[in-house]
Design an enzyme around this catalytic site. Structure first.
Site, PDB file in Angstrom:
ATOM      1  N   LYS A   1     -77.965 122.827  38.023  1.00 34.98           N
ATOM      2  CA  LYS A   1     -78.244 123.973  38.895  1.00 34.98           C
ATOM      3  C   LYS A   1     -77.039 124.902  38.844  1.00 34.98           C
ATOM      4  O   LYS A   1     -75.885 124.441  38.793  1.00 34.98           O
ATOM      5  CB  LYS A   1     -78.463 123.454  40.320  1.00 34.98           C
TER       6      LYS A   1
ATOM      7  N   SER B   1     -84.674 125.130  46.827  1.00 37.38           N
ATOM      8  CA  SER B   1     -83.993 126.084  45.985  1.00 37.38           C
ATOM      9  C   SER B   1     -83.669 125.575  44.587  1.00 37.38           C
ATOM     10  O   SER B   1     -83.424 126.375  43.687  1.00 37.38           O
ATOM     11  CB  SER B   1     -82.708 126.531  46.667  1.00 37.38           C
TER      12      SER B   1
ATOM     13  N   SER C   1     -83.905 121.170  49.365  1.00 40.57           N
ATOM     14  CA  SER C   1     -83.830 121.886  48.086  1.00 40.57           C
ATOM     15  C   SER C   1     -83.823 121.027  46.833  1.00 40.57           C
ATOM     16  O   SER C   1     -83.943 121.568  45.733  1.00 40.57           O
ATOM     17  CB  SER C   1     -82.598 122.797  48.064  1.00 40.57           C
TER      18      SER C   1
END
Lengths: 485, 95
Positions: free
Chosen positions: A78, A153, A177
């Site tokens: 990420k 997310s 997330s």
């Protein structure tokens, strides 16, 4: 079975047996990214040259007989993880050209094992979102249905697993997330106990809630990758100095006699019928495996979303004060004076969801409102934590849905931020309580969209939720289904 | 109304965010809705409840006061939007 379809542990066996080299595996992954990521948009930055250099180094290591579980495995991160020499954007314009001078601890641990980083994954801007639509680099598409969001997310981290454009990935979870996108993309995602994994070198959103965790194709990989990044770190004073168990060794402990709680506040009217059906099937399966299931109560569940959106935004407004255009990141041009530079830089650099949360958090912390909003929310957080402690006096693990519905359409919830926030109702309480949770594939809706199951454990009870998840995975085939891409 | 447009403007100044008129309008409506929703916390009696700022009960984390390595001036300045010698350069502070 293509190389890019393999799990970490499968690829590891092939690397060890020298059936495949890391360079071959890395090339296969880079080709796969080239072939399908245009449709998915899971990657913000792909790093082919560095990846191949790392793969060659991994192959030399393997040739010398020095192979660790992650040596030579192509992984994605990420874009919230600071990576030395690789642009790190956090999904934001304000960090569009930021190239960090150091690696964070989780990344350093992967590199020590010789993992190959193929690129940086798309996410909601500063991890603020439940659909990956707030990214400056465009929305991520769900590989199971390109019209749907992958969740957020860590949407890029989950979509890359489903699209088979990374063998495994790391994400972060502040209010769901990791778990929610894992659920929406039919992969495994773990939100470890707060303090289990170092946050050093992870761009901060809400510091009392943020945790790093793995997204993988199966539970074995999740155990392996969590074990690789977990542990005390002197560079993160909130990391907890408690030994990391051998998660792999404990995987097969089974669920016979395990007490599984079903929080009644999570099985409410309005739960999507397909989600309800998947939960009923999971409950029946655990019963058949010898677990004891019973209803428990987490009475303050309905206050969790309100509590979260005060605490998380307050912490965010403080954390994001550093983006001022002075030392790094975007700076507005043609300004009169320093104050105007701050305000214009932030206006240009942040997207609307980030601005909205900074505004809410600033308000909750502002003079005259601090006690009414921020302190009130912290008190309710105590009640929510107490709920979990009470439940864990009765049971070992909690079983719940991850999300009230299967993945929703891109654009569907954009106009109403509150509706978007409410979709996190089943994941947020775990962050507020600071404990651990895992999402595992538990079926599909009538429309063919993934549905995830959440298992919540006691603080530092990762080994138990992993073995409980493993028992489910052995009896089901959901994790083996591939997205049509 | 939980929050007025004037209050939203004030908060934007505190947050050092320059907002457009359209953003001020949108945020006023949205923040009003969200603040009305979080009002539900007031239904709970929290008298005597200790606030939680942190999930793990811990006191200060101490370490030995020993110098360790740092990233150095060049690395620290590598991402500077503007620099002068070994400093970050910014617009005039005193107007």
């Amino acid at each position: 079975m293509e190389i890019f379809d393999l799990t970490i542990h499968e690829l590891h066996e092939k690397l060890k047996a020298k059936e495949v080299s890391s360079v071959e595996a890395t090339r296969a992954m880079l080709d796969r990214i080239e072939a399908v990521d245009g449709q998915v948009n899971a990657y913000i930055t792909v790093t082919p040259e560095q990846a191949l250099v790392e793969a060659e180094a991994a192959d030399r290591r393997i040739a010398a007989g020095d192979i660790a579980p992650l040596t030579g495995i192509p992984m994605g991160l990420k874009d919230i993880f600071i990576t030395k020499g690789i642009r790190t954007t956090c999904g934001s314009r304000i960090l569009e050209n930021f190239v960090p001078p150091y690696d964070g601890t989780a990344v350093a641990k992967l590199k020590e094992q010789g993992a190959v980083i193929v690129g940086k994954l798309n996410q909601d801007e500063f991890a603020m979102g439940s659909s990956n639509e707030s990214s400056y680099f465009g929305p991520v598409k769900n590989p199971w249905n390109l019209e749907c969001t992958p969740g957020g997310s860590s949407g890029g981290s989950a979509a890359a697993i489903a699209a088979r454009t990374a063998t495994a990935t790391l994400g972060t979870d502040t209010g769901g997330s990791i778990r929610q996108p894992a659920s929406h993309c039919s992969c495994v995602g773990v939100k470890p106990t707060y303090g289990r994994v170092s946050r050093y070198g992870v761009i901060a959103y809400a510091s009392s809630l943020d945790q790093v965790g793995p997204l993988t194709r199966d539970v074995t990989d999740a155990a392996l990758l969590l074990g690789a990044v977990a542990g005390y770190d002197p560079k993160d004073s909130t990391s907890v100095n408690t030994p990391v168990p051998d998660y792999l060794a404990g995987l097969k402990s089974g669920v016979k006699g395990l007490k599984i709680g079903l929080p009644k506040q999570y099985f409410i009217e309005g739960l999507d019928p397909d989600v309800k059906r998947a939960m009923d099937e999971a409950i029946a399966l655990y019963k058949s495996l010898g677990a004891e299931l019973r209803e428990v109560s987490l009475p303050h569940t309905e206050y969790a979303v309100a509590t979260y959106y005060l605490i998380a935004t307050a912490e965010a407004s403080s954390n994001l004060a550093r983006y001022d255009g002075v030392r790094f990141g975007h700076r507005a041009e043609e300004v009169r004076g320093l104050k105007e530079m701050f305000a214009k830089t932030r206006a240009e650099g942040f997207g609307s969801e980030v601005k909205r949360r900074i505004m809410l958090g600033t308000y909750a912390l502002s003079s005259g409102y601090y006690d009414a909003y921020y302190v009130k929310a912290q008190k309710v957080r105590t009640l929510i934590m107490q709920d979990f402690l009470n439940a864990f006096n009765e049971v070992d693990v909690l079983l719940t849905p991850i999300a009230p519905t299967p993945p929703f359409k891109i654009g569907e919830k954009l106009a109403d931020p509150l509706q978007m926030y409410l979709s996190d109702i089943f994941t947020i309480p775990v962050n507020l309580a600071g404990t651990c949770g895992i999402s595992i594939p538990a079926g599909f809706s009538a429309a063919g969209l993934p549905i995830g199951l959440q298992l919540i454990g006691k603080p530092f009870g990762e080994a138990t939720i992993l073995s409980t998840a493993y028992a489910f995975e052995q009896e089901t085939q959901w994790h083996l289904k591939k997205a049509p891409l | 109304m939980k929050i007025t447009r004037a209050e939203v403007e004030h908060v934007a100044r505190l947050a050092r965010l320059e907002l457009t008129d359209a953003e001020l309008d949108t945020f006023t409506g949205q923040m009003d809705g969200i603040l009305a929703y979080v009002e539900k916390l007031n239904a709970l009696d929290t008298e005597g409840i200790v606030p939680t700022s942190h999930a793990v009960p811990m006191e200060n984390a101490f370490r030995a006061d020993e110098p360790t390595g740092s990233i150095g001036v060049e690395n620290a300045l590598a991402n500077a939007p503007q620099r002068a010698e070994s400093f970050f350069r910014v617009p005039k502070v005193i107007e």
